[in-house]
Design a protein around this motif. Structure first.
Motif, PDB file in Angstrom:
ATOM      1  N   LEU A   1       0.817  -1.207   0.000  1.00 44.48           N
ATOM      2  CA  LEU A   1       0.000   0.000   0.000  1.00 44.48           C
ATOM      3  C   LEU A   1       0.852   1.258   0.000  1.00 44.48           C
ATOM      4  O   LEU A   1       1.919   1.300   0.620  1.00 44.48           O
ATOM      5  CB  LEU A   1      -0.916   0.025   1.224  1.00 44.48           C
ATOM      6  N   VAL A   2       0.379   2.270  -0.712  1.00 51.69           N
ATOM      7  CA  VAL A   2       0.997   3.596  -0.708  1.00 51.69           C
ATOM      8  C   VAL A   2      -0.139   4.592  -0.570  1.00 51.69           C
ATOM      9  O   VAL A   2      -1.144   4.508  -1.282  1.00 51.69           O
ATOM     10  CB  VAL A   2       1.786   3.859  -2.013  1.00 51.69           C
ATOM     11  N   LEU A   3       0.016   5.530   0.346  1.00 53.45           N
ATOM     12  CA  LEU A   3      -1.004   6.552   0.559  1.00 53.45           C
ATOM     13  C   LEU A   3      -0.767   7.711  -0.411  1.00 53.45           C
ATOM     14  O   LEU A   3       0.302   8.324  -0.406  1.00 53.45           O
ATOM     15  CB  LEU A   3      -0.946   7.050   2.003  1.00 53.45           C
ATOM     16  N   LEU A   4      -1.750   7.966  -1.255  1.00 54.83           N
ATOM     17  CA  LEU A   4      -1.677   9.050  -2.239  1.00 54.83           C
ATOM     18  C   LEU A   4      -2.949   9.868  -2.180  1.00 54.83           C
ATOM     19  O   LEU A   4      -4.024   9.340  -1.867  1.00 54.83           O
ATOM     20  CB  LEU A   4      -1.532   8.490  -3.660  1.00 54.83           C
ATOM     21  N   CYS A   5      -2.845  11.140  -2.516  1.00 53.08           N
ATOM     22  CA  CYS A   5      -4.054  11.944  -2.661  1.00 53.08           C
ATOM     23  C   CYS A   5      -4.749  11.505  -3.954  1.00 53.08           C
ATOM     24  O   CYS A   5      -4.173  10.788  -4.786  1.00 53.08           O
ATOM     25  CB  CYS A   5      -3.707  13.435  -2.701  1.00 53.08           C
ATOM     26  N   VAL A   6      -5.986  11.934  -4.132  1.00 48.82           N
ATOM     27  CA  VAL A   6      -6.768  11.535  -5.304  1.00 48.82           C
ATOM     28  C   VAL A   6      -6.065  11.929  -6.600  1.00 48.82           C
ATOM     29  O   VAL A   6      -5.973  11.132  -7.540  1.00 48.82           O
ATOM     30  CB  VAL A   6      -8.185  12.154  -5.249  1.00 48.82           C
ATOM     31  N   HIS A   7      -5.527  13.144  -6.638  1.00 43.36           N
ATOM     32  CA  HIS A   7      -4.852  13.610  -7.856  1.00 43.36           C
ATOM     33  C   HIS A   7      -3.695  12.695  -8.226  1.00 43.36           C
ATOM     34  O   HIS A   7      -3.580  12.234  -9.372  1.00 43.36           O
ATOM     35  CB  HIS A   7      -4.348  15.043  -7.674  1.00 43.36           C
ATOM     36  N   HIS A   8      -2.804  12.410  -7.281  1.00 42.90           N
ATOM     37  CA  HIS A   8      -1.631  11.595  -7.596  1.00 42.90           C
ATOM     38  C   HIS A   8      -1.989  10.131  -7.830  1.00 42.90           C
ATOM     39  O   HIS A   8      -1.304   9.439  -8.582  1.00 42.90           O
ATOM     40  CB  HIS A   8      -0.565  11.759  -6.508  1.00 42.90           C
ATOM     41  N   HIS A   9      -3.069   9.662  -7.243  1.00 45.92           N
ATOM     42  CA  HIS A   9      -3.552   8.309  -7.542  1.00 45.92           C
ATOM     43  C   HIS A   9      -3.870   8.208  -9.034  1.00 45.92           C
ATOM     44  O   HIS A   9      -3.452   7.265  -9.711  1.00 45.92           O
ATOM     45  CB  HIS A   9      -4.796   8.009  -6.701  1.00 45.92           C
ATOM     46  N   HIS A  10      -4.580   9.198  -9.553  1.00 45.02           N
ATOM     47  CA  HIS A  10      -4.934   9.186 -10.977  1.00 45.02           C
ATOM     48  C   HIS A  10      -3.703   9.378 -11.861  1.00 45.02           C
ATOM     49  O   HIS A  10      -3.597   8.754 -12.922  1.00 45.02           O
ATOM     50  CB  HIS A  10      -5.997  10.237 -11.277  1.00 45.02           C
ATOM     51  N   VAL A  11      -2.761  10.214 -11.441  1.00 43.28           N
ATOM     52  CA  VAL A  11      -1.522  10.411 -12.206  1.00 43.28           C
ATOM     53  C   VAL A  11      -0.779   9.082 -12.338  1.00 43.28           C
ATOM     54  O   VAL A  11      -0.292   8.732 -13.414  1.00 43.28           O
ATOM     55  CB  VAL A  11      -0.621  11.473 -11.540  1.00 43.28           C
ATOM     56  N   MET A  12      -0.696   8.327 -11.250  1.00 41.07           N
ATOM     57  CA  MET A  12       0.013   7.040 -11.279  1.00 41.07           C
ATOM     58  C   MET A  12      -0.584   6.106 -12.335  1.00 41.07           C
ATOM     59  O   MET A  12       0.141   5.438 -13.061  1.00 41.07           O
ATOM     60  CB  MET A  12      -0.057   6.337  -9.912  1.00 41.07           C
ATOM     61  N   HIS A  13      -1.915   6.069 -12.413  1.00 37.29           N
ATOM     62  CA  HIS A  13      -2.571   5.185 -13.372  1.00 37.29           C
ATOM     63  C   HIS A  13      -2.553   5.746 -14.798  1.00 37.29           C
ATOM     64  O   HIS A  13      -2.233   5.034 -15.738  1.00 37.29           O
ATOM     65  CB  HIS A  13      -4.019   4.921 -12.952  1.00 37.29           C
ATOM     66  N   GLU A  14      -2.906   6.993 -14.944  1.00 38.58           N
ATOM     67  CA  GLU A  14      -3.076   7.572 -16.280  1.00 38.58           C
ATOM     68  C   GLU A  14      -1.758   7.818 -17.000  1.00 38.58           C
ATOM     69  O   GLU A  14      -1.717   7.791 -18.224  1.00 38.58           O
ATOM     70  CB  GLU A  14      -3.882   8.869 -16.174  1.00 38.58           C
ATOM     71  N   GLN A  15      -0.687   8.068 -16.262  1.00 40.11           N
ATOM     72  CA  GLN A  15       0.594   8.346 -16.899  1.00 40.11           C
ATOM     73  C   GLN A  15       1.555   7.164 -16.804  1.00 40.11           C
ATOM     74  O   GLN A  15       2.714   7.276 -17.157  1.00 40.11           O
ATOM     75  CB  GLN A  15       1.230   9.597 -16.287  1.00 40.11           C
ATOM     76  N   GLU A  16       1.072   6.051 -16.311  1.00 34.57           N
ATOM     77  CA  GLU A  16       1.824   4.797 -16.272  1.00 34.57           C
ATOM     78  C   GLU A  16       3.123   4.879 -15.467  1.00 34.57           C
ATOM     79  O   GLU A  16       4.174   4.430 -15.897  1.00 34.57           O
ATOM     80  CB  GLU A  16       2.080   4.282 -17.690  1.00 34.57           C
ATOM     81  N   TRP A  17       3.042   5.449 -14.289  1.00 36.74           N
ATOM     82  CA  TRP A  17       4.155   5.419 -13.351  1.00 36.74           C
ATOM     83  C   TRP A  17       4.243   4.030 -12.743  1.00 36.74           C
ATOM     84  O   TRP A  17       3.268   3.279 -12.733  1.00 36.74           O
ATOM     85  CB  TRP A  17       3.937   6.438 -12.239  1.00 36.74           C
ATOM     86  N   THR A  18       5.396   3.677 -12.213  1.00 36.91           N
ATOM     87  CA  THR A  18       5.598   2.408 -11.529  1.00 36.91           C
ATOM     88  C   THR A  18       6.028   2.713 -10.096  1.00 36.91           C
ATOM     89  O   THR A  18       6.794   3.656  -9.866  1.00 36.91           O
ATOM     90  CB  THR A  18       6.697   1.581 -12.230  1.00 36.91           C
ATOM     91  N   ILE A  19       5.537   1.924  -9.162  1.00 38.11           N
ATOM     92  CA  ILE A  19       5.927   2.082  -7.760  1.00 38.11           C
ATOM     93  C   ILE A  19       6.686   0.838  -7.338  1.00 38.11           C
ATOM     94  O   ILE A  19       6.223  -0.284  -7.566  1.00 38.11           O
ATOM     95  CB  ILE A  19       4.700   2.283  -6.853  1.00 38.11           C
ATOM     96  N   ILE A  20       7.857   1.055  -6.743  1.00 37.74           N
ATOM     97  CA  ILE A  20       8.634  -0.051  -6.186  1.00 37.74           C
ATOM     98  C   ILE A  20       8.958   0.294  -4.737  1.00 37.74           C
ATOM     99  O   ILE A  20       8.858   1.452  -4.333  1.00 37.74           O
ATOM    100  CB  ILE A  20       9.940  -0.305  -6.971  1.00 37.74           C
ATOM    101  N   PHE A  21       9.318  -0.712  -3.956  1.00 37.74           N
ATOM    102  CA  PHE A  21       9.718  -0.475  -2.571  1.00 37.74           C
ATOM    103  C   PHE A  21      11.209  -0.736  -2.430  1.00 37.74           C
ATOM    104  O   PHE A  21      11.719  -1.754  -2.904  1.00 37.74           O
ATOM    105  CB  PHE A  21       8.937  -1.388  -1.624  1.00 37.74           C
ATOM    106  N   GLU A  22      11.896   0.198  -1.797  1.00 37.89           N
ATOM    107  CA  GLU A  22      13.310   0.048  -1.484  1.00 37.89           C
ATOM    108  C   GLU A  22      13.437   0.159   0.028  1.00 37.89           C
ATOM    109  O   GLU A  22      13.186   1.227   0.597  1.00 37.89           O
ATOM    110  CB  GLU A  22      14.138   1.130  -2.172  1.00 37.89           C
TER     111      GLU A  22
END
Length: 67
Positions: free
Chosen positions: A16-37
């Motif tokens: 899980l990653v806590l994001l605001c609504v705007h950045h949640h949509h940015v992650m999906h619509e602009q095809e960002w990837t989230i990894i854990f380090e």
């Protein structure tokens, strides 16, 4: 959810990653990837933003929380 629950991703803190609504949509619509380090999320931008796709981190979470 980093790995979406509908695709079999677990609903636990390690996914899980806590994001605001705007950045949640940015992650999906602009095809960002989230990894854990080391348990901290890093965000990999799409190639059109960064050709090298260097992971980005929110440096505020790198500092220990002091209460």
């Amino acid at each position: 959810h980093v790995w979406h629950w509908i695709d079999g991703g677990p609903t636990d803190l390690d996914n899980l990653v806590l994001l605001c609504v705007h950045h949640h949509h940015v992650m999906h619509e602009q095809e960002w990837t989230i990894i854990f380090e080391h348990g901290i999320p890093s965000f990999i931008p799409p190639r059109w933003i960064d050709v090298e796709q260097k992971p980005l981190r929110n440096i505020r979470v790198d500092y220990p929380l002091t209460l």
